[in-house]
Scaffold this motif. Structure first.
Motif, PDB file in Angstrom:
ATOM      1  N   GLN A 113      -7.715   6.443   0.721  1.00  0.00           N
ATOM      2  CA  GLN A 113      -6.809   6.683   1.832  1.00  0.00           C
ATOM      3  C   GLN A 113      -7.474   6.360   3.171  1.00  0.00           C
ATOM      4  O   GLN A 113      -8.680   6.586   3.337  1.00  0.00           O
ATOM      5  CB  GLN A 113      -6.375   8.152   1.886  1.00  0.00           C
ATOM      6  CG  GLN A 113      -5.508   8.620   0.741  1.00  0.00           C
ATOM      7  CD  GLN A 113      -5.143  10.085   0.922  1.00  0.00           C
ATOM      8  OE1 GLN A 113      -6.012  10.953   0.966  1.00  0.00           O
ATOM      9  NE2 GLN A 113      -3.865  10.363   1.039  1.00  0.00           N
TER      10      GLN A 113
ATOM     11  N   SER B 244       0.837  -1.197   0.000  1.00  0.00           N
ATOM     12  CA  SER B 244       0.000   0.000   0.000  1.00  0.00           C
ATOM     13  C   SER B 244       0.873   1.249   0.000  1.00  0.00           C
ATOM     14  O   SER B 244       2.096   1.178   0.170  1.00  0.00           O
ATOM     15  CB  SER B 244      -0.920   0.009   1.229  1.00  0.00           C
ATOM     16  OG  SER B 244      -0.225   0.439   2.376  1.00  0.00           O
ATOM     17  N   LYS B 245       0.241   2.396  -0.137  1.00  0.00           N
ATOM     18  CA  LYS B 245       0.976   3.665  -0.117  1.00  0.00           C
ATOM     19  C   LYS B 245       1.412   4.033   1.287  1.00  0.00           C
ATOM     20  O   LYS B 245       2.256   4.910   1.475  1.00  0.00           O
ATOM     21  CB  LYS B 245       0.098   4.777  -0.702  1.00  0.00           C
ATOM     22  CG  LYS B 245      -0.228   4.582  -2.176  1.00  0.00           C
ATOM     23  CD  LYS B 245      -1.156   5.672  -2.681  1.00  0.00           C
ATOM     24  CE  LYS B 245      -1.530   5.447  -4.137  1.00  0.00           C
ATOM     25  NZ  LYS B 245      -2.496   6.473  -4.634  1.00  0.00           N
TER      26      LYS B 245
END
Length: 261
Positions: A235, A77-78
């Motif tokens: 997010q 993931s980011k």
């Protein structure tokens, strides 16, 4: 050795996926190595982290049926320290596998693969579907503990007895070590008398099973627009709106869990 935590409640709309995603992100922000397993065919945890079906070919379904290892389907993931095992709508097909009379390990389809990677993570979180079906049974069968989100609204405690009974049955059969990590009140509104009543009921019946912060106050996830908005931006709310009340609640939850060990 990592802790495997299932996020479960057979009632939909209680903040289960929201809790799984944001707790995972908050733990990762605390420097913990975290793996989030999206075990819900609705794939909301996967999309909440910014992935779509075109970003991956294999998912948790292929792990469950034994044709892929967990390590072969993990996505980065980011968020630093946070990995994801994605889901796909095809996961609904696991019911056929589960009820196949030839399967002798149908409650352990997730447990066995996760045991092979325990040493790679501090926490493994499983977002289970809103039903006490084969996938949730496998999630609880693989977990060390379970967090039960309960929304502070009408019918909040409906079905809770059934979930607790299922947990007790699993403890007596396939997973003796399964424990309730705690109940998490969600969607709380201080302006709503019903919210206050539900919280009072929870504190009365399950006081020792509610999470508390460093001030020994109950950790409650408020009804918060930023929490609702963040999935559409791919997010966690802990990144989308760091200072929001929802983000603060999930950071407090992460701290509470790491203190408990």
């Amino acid at each position: 050795m990592s802790e495997i935590i299932a996020i479960a409640n057979q009632k939909g709309g209680v903040g289960k996926t929201t809790t799984a995603v944001n707790l995972a992100a908050a733990l990762a922000k605390n420097g913990k190595k975290v793996l989030l397993i999206d075990a819900d065919p609705q794939t909301n945890a996967t999309t909440s982290l910014g992935f779509n079906r075109n970003d991956y070919e294999y998912n948790v379904y292929h792990v469950l049926i034994g044709i892929k290892k967990v390590t072969e389907v993990i996505l980065k993931s980011k968020t630093k320290n946070l990995d994801l095992v994605p889901a796909n709508i095809g996961l609904v097909g696991i019911e056929k596998e589960f009820y196949d009379a030839k399967r002798k390990d149908r409650e352990l389809m997730l447990k066995k693969p996760l045991e092979s990677i325990r040493g790679s993570y501090d926490y493994i979180l499983i977002d289970s579907p809103p039903a006490l079906g084969p996938i949730t049974i496998n999630a609880l069968g693989a977990a060390d503990s379970v967090i039960i989100p309960i929304q502070c609204e009408f019918f909040a405690l409906e079905g809770l007895a059934q979930l607790l009974n299922t947990i007790n049955l699993l403890k007596k059969s396939i997973n003796p070590k399964l424990a309730i990590k705690g109940f998490l009140p969600t969607m709380y509104s201080s302006q709503n008398n019903l919210s206050k009543q539900v919280l009072d009921d929870l504190s009365h019946h399950f006081k020792d099973m509610l999470f508390v912060d460093r001030k020994n106050e109950f950790i409650i996830v408020p009804r918060n627009i930023k929490v609702a908005e963040s999935p559409s931006f791919g997010q966690p709310v802990t990144e989308y709106a760091f200072k929001s009340k929802g983000a603060i609640a999930y950071r407090d939850l992460a701290k509470s869990i790491t203190r408990k060990g």
